[in-house]
Motif scaffolding. Structure first.
Motif, short mmCIF file in Angstrom:
data_model
loop_
_atom_site.label_atom_id
_atom_site.label_comp_id
_atom_site.label_asym_id
_atom_site.label_seq_id
_atom_site.Cartn_x
_atom_site.Cartn_y
_atom_site.Cartn_z
N VAL A 1 0.91 -1.15 -0.04
CA VAL A 1 0.15 0.04 0.02
C VAL A 1 1.02 1.12 -0.09
CG1 VAL A 1 -1.63 1.31 1.33
CG2 VAL A 1 -1.93 -1.09 1.10
N THR B 1 0.85 3.55 -3.37
CA THR B 1 0.16 4.83 -3.31
C THR B 1 1.07 5.95 -2.96
OG1 THR B 1 -0.53 4.48 -0.92
CG2 THR B 1 -1.98 3.77 -2.38
N ASN B 2 2.19 5.92 -2.66
CA ASN B 2 3.01 6.91 -2.44
C ASN B 2 4.22 7.06 -3.47
OD1 ASN B 2 1.83 7.73 -0.06
ND2 ASN B 2 2.91 6.32 1.05
N PHE C 1 1.86 4.78 -8.12
CA PHE C 1 0.64 5.44 -8.64
C PHE C 1 0.57 6.87 -8.95
CE2 PHE C 1 -0.76 1.18 -8.73
CZ PHE C 1 -1.67 0.77 -7.94
N LEU D 1 -7.43 0.06 -3.70
CA LEU D 1 -6.21 0.49 -3.68
C LEU D 1 -6.17 1.73 -4.81
CD1 LEU D 1 -3.58 0.07 -2.31
CD2 LEU D 1 -2.69 -1.52 -4.02
N LEU D 2 -7.12 1.77 -5.67
CA LEU D 2 -7.11 2.87 -6.48
C LEU D 2 -7.99 3.92 -6.18
CD1 LEU D 2 -7.13 1.22 -10.17
CD2 LEU D 2 -5.25 1.92 -8.77
N LYS E 1 -7.81 6.61 -4.47
CA LYS E 1 -7.30 7.97 -4.42
C LYS E 1 -6.97 8.44 -5.98
CE LYS E 1 -6.04 8.48 0.46
NZ LYS E 1 -4.81 7.63 0.88
N PHE E 2 -7.13 7.60 -6.93
CA PHE E 2 -6.64 7.68 -8.33
C PHE E 2 -7.70 7.68 -9.41
CE2 PHE E 2 -2.27 7.89 -6.47
CZ PHE E 2 -2.17 6.93 -5.41
#
Lengths: 194, 221
Positions: free
Chosen positions: B125, B129-130, B133, B174-175, B177-178
């Motif tokens: 993660v 995410t950091n 992505f 997991l997506l 915020k994207f």
């Protein structure tokens, strides 16, 4: 010709990250032709293609890629050796020597034997030849007589080392870096937190 | 003379899955020869068809290609999935190399023993995410185009989709915020060749589970 900017401490890496110039927060990074390139293979592929070291067609390129991936695997093992726990060093070194002499070097020896040319692919100097020379020299640092069973690789080494640009790079005072020593290992551990 | 490409590997994702994706995306039909036991592996090695004694190996265009990157590079270039010039190629390579790094992490997740799974997921993660992505989200945002490089479908798009789907297998939201990666995922999944590959019954492989690991290990060790 190229310039180098060395990361000497953690703050240097943090600064690069904060400046937003590392696409995935990692080095190597090479500023070239208006790009800030990262990912070793991406950088190497670009340089090879730009300077006509990548074969003349797709199939030659495929052979160069296959050979280069093999030497990359071997050099990867050697590169990580200084960072392994002391009690596994001897075993890992033995594995490197075994892989070099039974899996990798026989392939390149046979390639040279089968076509009888000076270079690995397409009868012309390519990235594959340079990479193989680098791998041979690194392997010899692990075991000086590691090429003893490979006469064609010995001749290859002599021949490629004599190419003017490469000969220059092999002279003392060039930008070629020495093997990792204790100081280097400690610095790397500090910078990357490993 | 030229038959379909023939893939030699075990019946699972591993280092062959990206190759399957690329061939499928390019609309190229391929055959598969599965290694089921160590004897199958030894036979291939003894037949002298594995340059470095390793798989993946793909028989294609008269070559017995090994090394997944060499194979992917060849397929991408042959089927015009590698950009139009050196600089586009460099960009594609940068994107694709990072996705391979993330893929290694994602693939390892299903193999983690129960007591290590949670911490491994936290690492995934964090990195996804950091580190990874945000880069692809920003690329899509900056140029506003449908594809990552050169306003043209390339292997970078195929490999990004592959990775996004694997990431969601680890953590379905997991997506979250994207948004641009979400619409990229939907859009790219709808391309005819890819849509076909995503149907049940295709040659796409499911994730390797911990219980299957011993069998796979026996083939290679």
């Amino acid at each position: 010709q190229f310039e180098e900017e060395f990361i000497e401490k953690k703050e240097d890496l943090e600064k690069l990250r904060n400046d937003g110039v590392l696409l995935f927060q990692q080095v190597p990074m090479v500023e070239m032709d208006g790009m800030k390139m990262v990912q070793t293979r991406a950088i190497l592929s670009y340089i090879a293609a730009k300077y006509n070291l990548y074969g003349k067609d797709l199939k030659e390129r495929a052979w160069i890629d296959m050979y280069v991936e093999g030497t990359t695997d071997l050099m990867g093992m050697i590169m990580y050796l200084p960072f392994q726990p002391a009690d596994t060093k001897e075993k890992n070194l033995a594995l490197i020597i075994e892989r070099a002499t039974t899996r990798y070097f026989p392939v390149y020896e046979k390639a040279l034997k089968d076509h009888g040319h000076d270079y690995l692919v397409g009868n012309k100097l390519s990235w594959a030849d340079i990479h193989l020379l680098e791998a041979i020299l690194m392997a010899e640092e692990c075991k000086p007589d590691i090429l003893s069973a490979f006469p064609l690789l010995q001749a290859f080494k002599g021949r490629i080392s004599n190419i003017p640009t490469i000969k220059k790079f092999l002279q003392p005072g060039s930008q070629r870096k020495p093997p990792a020593d204790e100081k280097f290992i400690a610095t790397v551990r500090k910078i990357f937190n490993i | 003379m030229a038959g379909k490409p023939k893939l030699h590997y075990f019946n699972g994702r591993g280092r062959m899955e990206t190759i399957r994706w690329l061939l499928a995306a390019a609309g190229v039909e391929f055959e598969e020869c599965f290694l089921e036991s160590k004897d199958d592996m030894i036979k291939l090695q003894k037949d002298g068809v594995l340059l470095f004694q390793q798989v993946p190996m793909v028989e294609m265009d008269g070559m017995k290609m090994v090394q997944s990157r060499a194979i992917c590079n060849y397929i991408a270039a042959k089927y015009n999935l590698y950009g139009k010039d050196l600089k586009q190629r460099a960009l594609i390579d940068m994107y694709v190399e990072a996705l391979m790094d993330l893929n290694e992490l994602l693939m390892a997740h299903h193999l983690q023993p129960a007591d290590k799974k949670e911490q491994h997921l936290a690492t995934i993660v964090d990195k996804a995410t950091n580190r990874y992505f945000p880069v692809y989200e920003k690329v899509l945002k900056d140029h506003g185009q449908d594809f990552l490089v050169g306003n043209q479908f390339s292997r970078a798009d195929v490999q990004l989709l592959e990775t996004l789907l694997m990431a969601e297998e680890c953590k379905p939201d997991l997506l979250a915020k994207f948004p641009l990666l979400q619409s990229f995922k939907a859009r790219t999944s709808n391309m005819p060749t890819i849509k076909k590959f995503l149907q049940p019954g295709s040659q796409r492989k499911p994730p390797l589970l911990e219980k299957d690991l011993p069998k796979v290990m026996k083939i290679f060790y």
